[in-house]
Design a protein around this motif. Structure first.
Motif, PDB file in Angstrom:
ATOM      1  N   ARG A  83      -8.162 -12.268   0.285  1.00  0.00           N
ATOM      2  CA  ARG A  83      -7.997 -13.138   1.447  1.00  0.00           C
ATOM      3  C   ARG A  83      -6.585 -13.717   1.443  1.00  0.00           C
ATOM      4  N   GLY A  84      -6.244 -14.350   2.567  1.00  0.00           N
ATOM      5  CA  GLY A  84      -4.939 -15.005   2.656  1.00  0.00           C
ATOM      6  C   GLY A  84      -3.761 -14.064   2.774  1.00  0.00           C
ATOM      7  N   VAL A  85      -4.010 -12.801   3.168  1.00  0.00           N
ATOM      8  CA  VAL A  85      -2.920 -11.829   3.276  1.00  0.00           C
ATOM      9  C   VAL A  85      -2.069 -12.138   4.505  1.00  0.00           C
ATOM     10  N   LYS A  86      -0.774 -12.294   4.295  1.00  0.00           N
ATOM     11  CA  LYS A  86       0.154 -12.585   5.379  1.00  0.00           C
ATOM     12  C   LYS A  86       0.961 -11.358   5.798  1.00  0.00           C
ATOM     13  N   LEU A  87       1.254 -10.485   4.830  1.00  0.00           N
ATOM     14  CA  LEU A  87       2.102  -9.329   5.104  1.00  0.00           C
ATOM     15  C   LEU A  87       1.600  -8.119   4.325  1.00  0.00           C
ATOM     16  N   VAL A  88       1.457  -6.995   5.043  1.00  0.00           N
ATOM     17  CA  VAL A  88       1.107  -5.715   4.434  1.00  0.00           C
ATOM     18  C   VAL A  88       2.325  -4.814   4.515  1.00  0.00           C
ATOM     19  N   ILE A  89       2.761  -4.283   3.372  1.00  0.00           N
ATOM     20  CA  ILE A  89       3.965  -3.446   3.317  1.00  0.00           C
ATOM     21  C   ILE A  89       3.555  -2.021   2.995  1.00  0.00           C
ATOM     22  N   SER A  90       3.993  -1.071   3.822  1.00  0.00           N
ATOM     23  CA  SER A  90       3.642   0.325   3.581  1.00  0.00           C
ATOM     24  C   SER A  90       4.577   1.236   4.355  1.00  0.00           C
ATOM     25  N   ASP A  91       4.427   2.539   4.131  1.00  0.00           N
ATOM     26  CA  ASP A  91       5.085   3.531   4.959  1.00  0.00           C
ATOM     27  C   ASP A  91       4.353   3.570   6.303  1.00  0.00           C
ATOM     28  N   LEU A 133       0.845  -1.183   0.000  1.00  0.00           N
ATOM     29  CA  LEU A 133       0.000   0.000   0.000  1.00  0.00           C
ATOM     30  C   LEU A 133       0.886   1.240   0.000  1.00  0.00           C
ATOM     31  N   ASP A 134       0.574   2.187  -0.861  1.00  0.00           N
ATOM     32  CA  ASP A 134       1.347   3.422  -0.881  1.00  0.00           C
ATOM     33  C   ASP A 134       0.440   4.579  -1.257  1.00  0.00           C
ATOM     34  N   ALA A 135       0.795   5.767  -0.778  1.00  0.00           N
ATOM     35  CA  ALA A 135      -0.039   6.942  -0.984  1.00  0.00           C
ATOM     36  C   ALA A 135       0.671   7.974  -1.852  1.00  0.00           C
ATOM     37  N   THR A 136      -0.076   8.540  -2.785  1.00  0.00           N
ATOM     38  CA  THR A 136       0.379   9.693  -3.565  1.00  0.00           C
ATOM     39  C   THR A 136      -0.563  10.845  -3.247  1.00  0.00           C
ATOM     40  N   TYR A 137       0.002  11.977  -2.876  1.00  0.00           N
ATOM     41  CA  TYR A 137      -0.822  13.108  -2.441  1.00  0.00           C
ATOM     42  C   TYR A 137      -1.141  14.035  -3.611  1.00  0.00           C
ATOM     43  N   LEU A 138      -2.425  14.342  -3.762  1.00  0.00           N
ATOM     44  CA  LEU A 138      -2.917  15.158  -4.868  1.00  0.00           C
ATOM     45  C   LEU A 138      -3.785  16.291  -4.326  1.00  0.00           C
ATOM     46  N   LYS A 139      -3.894  17.361  -5.099  1.00  0.00           N
ATOM     47  CA  LYS A 139      -4.695  18.514  -4.680  1.00  0.00           C
ATOM     48  C   LYS A 139      -6.053  18.488  -5.398  1.00  0.00           C
ATOM     49  N   VAL A 140      -7.097  18.793  -4.629  1.00  0.00           N
ATOM     50  CA  VAL A 140      -8.456  18.749  -5.171  1.00  0.00           C
ATOM     51  C   VAL A 140      -9.272  19.892  -4.573  1.00  0.00           C
ATOM     52  N   ARG A 141     -10.241  20.396  -5.336  1.00  0.00           N
ATOM     53  CA  ARG A 141     -11.137  21.431  -4.824  1.00  0.00           C
ATOM     54  C   ARG A 141     -12.242  20.771  -4.000  1.00  0.00           C
ATOM     55  N   GLU A 142     -12.478  21.341  -2.834  1.00  0.00           N
ATOM     56  CA  GLU A 142     -13.493  20.767  -1.941  1.00  0.00           C
ATOM     57  C   GLU A 142     -14.144  21.894  -1.148  1.00  0.00           C
ATOM     58  N   GLY A 143     -15.413  22.132  -1.392  1.00  0.00           N
ATOM     59  CA  GLY A 143     -16.130  23.175  -0.665  1.00  0.00           C
ATOM     60  C   GLY A 143     -15.534  24.551  -0.827  1.00  0.00           C
ATOM     61  N   GLY A 144     -15.054  24.852  -2.027  1.00  0.00           N
ATOM     62  CA  GLY A 144     -14.470  26.165  -2.272  1.00  0.00           C
ATOM     63  C   GLY A 144     -13.026  26.308  -1.833  1.00  0.00           C
ATOM     64  N   GLY A 158      -5.937  -9.435   9.370  1.00  0.00           N
ATOM     65  CA  GLY A 158      -5.176 -10.344  10.228  1.00  0.00           C
ATOM     66  C   GLY A 158      -3.750 -10.567   9.777  1.00  0.00           C
ATOM     67  N   ALA A 159      -3.141  -9.530   9.200  1.00  0.00           N
ATOM     68  CA  ALA A 159      -1.808  -9.673   8.630  1.00  0.00           C
ATOM     69  C   ALA A 159      -0.752  -8.958   9.458  1.00  0.00           C
ATOM     70  N   THR A 160       0.493  -9.389   9.309  1.00  0.00           N
ATOM     71  CA  THR A 160       1.635  -8.692   9.880  1.00  0.00           C
ATOM     72  C   THR A 160       1.888  -7.431   9.065  1.00  0.00           C
ATOM     73  N   TRP A 161       2.417  -6.393   9.731  1.00  0.00           N
ATOM     74  CA  TRP A 161       2.717  -5.144   9.026  1.00  0.00           C
ATOM     75  C   TRP A 161       4.227  -4.975   8.880  1.00  0.00           C
ATOM     76  N   GLN A 162       4.663  -4.658   7.668  1.00  0.00           N
ATOM     77  CA  GLN A 162       6.056  -4.363   7.385  1.00  0.00           C
ATOM     78  C   GLN A 162       6.205  -2.868   7.121  1.00  0.00           C
ATOM     79  N   ARG A 163       6.988  -2.210   7.949  1.00  0.00           N
ATOM     80  CA  ARG A 163       7.269  -0.784   7.730  1.00  0.00           C
ATOM     81  C   ARG A 163       8.313  -0.648   6.638  1.00  0.00           C
ATOM     82  N   CYS A 164       8.044   0.185   5.646  1.00  0.00           N
ATOM     83  CA  CYS A 164       8.969   0.361   4.525  1.00  0.00           C
ATOM     84  C   CYS A 164      10.363   0.699   5.034  1.00  0.00           C
ATOM     85  N   ARG A 165      11.327  -0.139   4.682  1.00  0.00           N
ATOM     86  CA  ARG A 165      12.697   0.027   5.153  1.00  0.00           C
ATOM     87  C   ARG A 165      13.338   1.304   4.623  1.00  0.00           C
TER      88      ARG A 165
END
Length: 267
Positions: free
Chosen positions: A87-95, A28-39, A109-116
């Motif tokens: 299903r069957g997820v054993k490891l989630v890798i993210s920041d 899982l990874d995030a890219t930050y984008l700009k959007v108009r919201e409520g003016g 129900g998975a282990t979390w791996q912090r991005c090295r």
């Protein structure tokens, strides 16, 4: 509008397609984008999910738009993936996003791996620039160990060596050991792809390049349309590649399905 409708329909079908089989690894990874919201112009995270199944094939399995630090967002995003069949997820890798670690454990129900890679950047922020190379080399000694026990011993030894000069770095290492070294409990053949979000780097760069042309999106639907189309295109490219992302012999035993977990029959 007709063209946009056709794109939206294709993207929706792609992002909502059923997921079959077991998916041991999820990035899982995030890219930050700009959007108009409520003016106003606000920053939102476009969360991209990539997974590998027990056939060794890599696929883009999801896209979510929202505040990346909120646990409720991560939990909802992962729940939507599980409803589609993940299903069957054993490891989630993210920041290190606040709330993701808890959501990964609670929902899939998975282990979390912090991005090295991201951890190393955070760690070196506590060190003078002249010392960065030496400190980085010392921490990396843990990564070349053959197993988790050896890596943990080296990690704690290095933390104790650095603590007198860099107290905050020592505390960071104390708290991060299990998350940064989680990947070392998995097959050695997979570890080079499990320790960071680097497998998503090229994909994120392409999303950012195309999004920079737009600048500010008019709404979240426009983000989904553009980013979803990019992901669909990339997923199609991966689908036609002959080589598996991970070999069938090493990934099949990761399945929770005993039939899939059987060793491959020699040709």
């Amino acid at each position: 509008s007709k063209l946009c409708k056709e794109i939206d329909e294709r993207v929706k079908a792609f992002l909502e397609r059923p997921l079959e089989g077991d998916w041991p690894y999820l990035w899982l990874d995030a890219t930050y984008l700009k959007v108009r919201e409520g003016g106003r112009i606000v920053s939102v995270a476009a969360i991209i999910a990539v997974a590998v199944n027990t056939e060794g094939r890599r696929e883009i399995v999801g896209l979510g738009i929202g505040p990346s630090e909120a646990e409720t967002f991560w939990a909802d995003f992962l729940k939507r993936l599980t409803k589609r069949g993940l299903r069957g997820v054993k490891l989630v890798i993210s920041d290190a996003h606040e709330g993701l670690k808890a959501a990964a454990s609670r929902v899939v129900g998975a282990t979390w791996q912090r991005c090295r890679v991201h951890f190393m950047r955070n760690a070196l922020a506590y060190v003078p620039k002249a010392q960065e190379t030496v400190v980085a080399a010392a921490i990396r000694q843990a990564f070349v160990q053959p197993d988790r026990d050896g890596a943990g011993q080296v990690w704690r030894h290095v933390a104790d060596q650095l603590r007198p000069r860099f107290e905050k770095l020592g505390k960071l290492m104390d708290g991060a050991e299990h998350d940064v070294l989680a990947y070392m409990t998995f097959p050695a053949q997979h570890r080079t792809k499990l320790h960071s979000t680097n497998p998503l780097e090229r994909l994120n760069k392409e999303v950012k390049r195309r999004a920079d042309v737009v600048g500010i999106f008019p709404n979240e639907a426009a983000i989904t349309r553009l980013v979803g189309a990019i992901l669909l295109e990339q997923n199609d490219e991966w689908a036609v590649q002959r080589a598996r992302y991970m070999t069938l012999e090493t990934i099949a035993p990761m399945s929770d399905n005993p039939l899939v977990s059987l060793p491959a029959v020699p040709a």
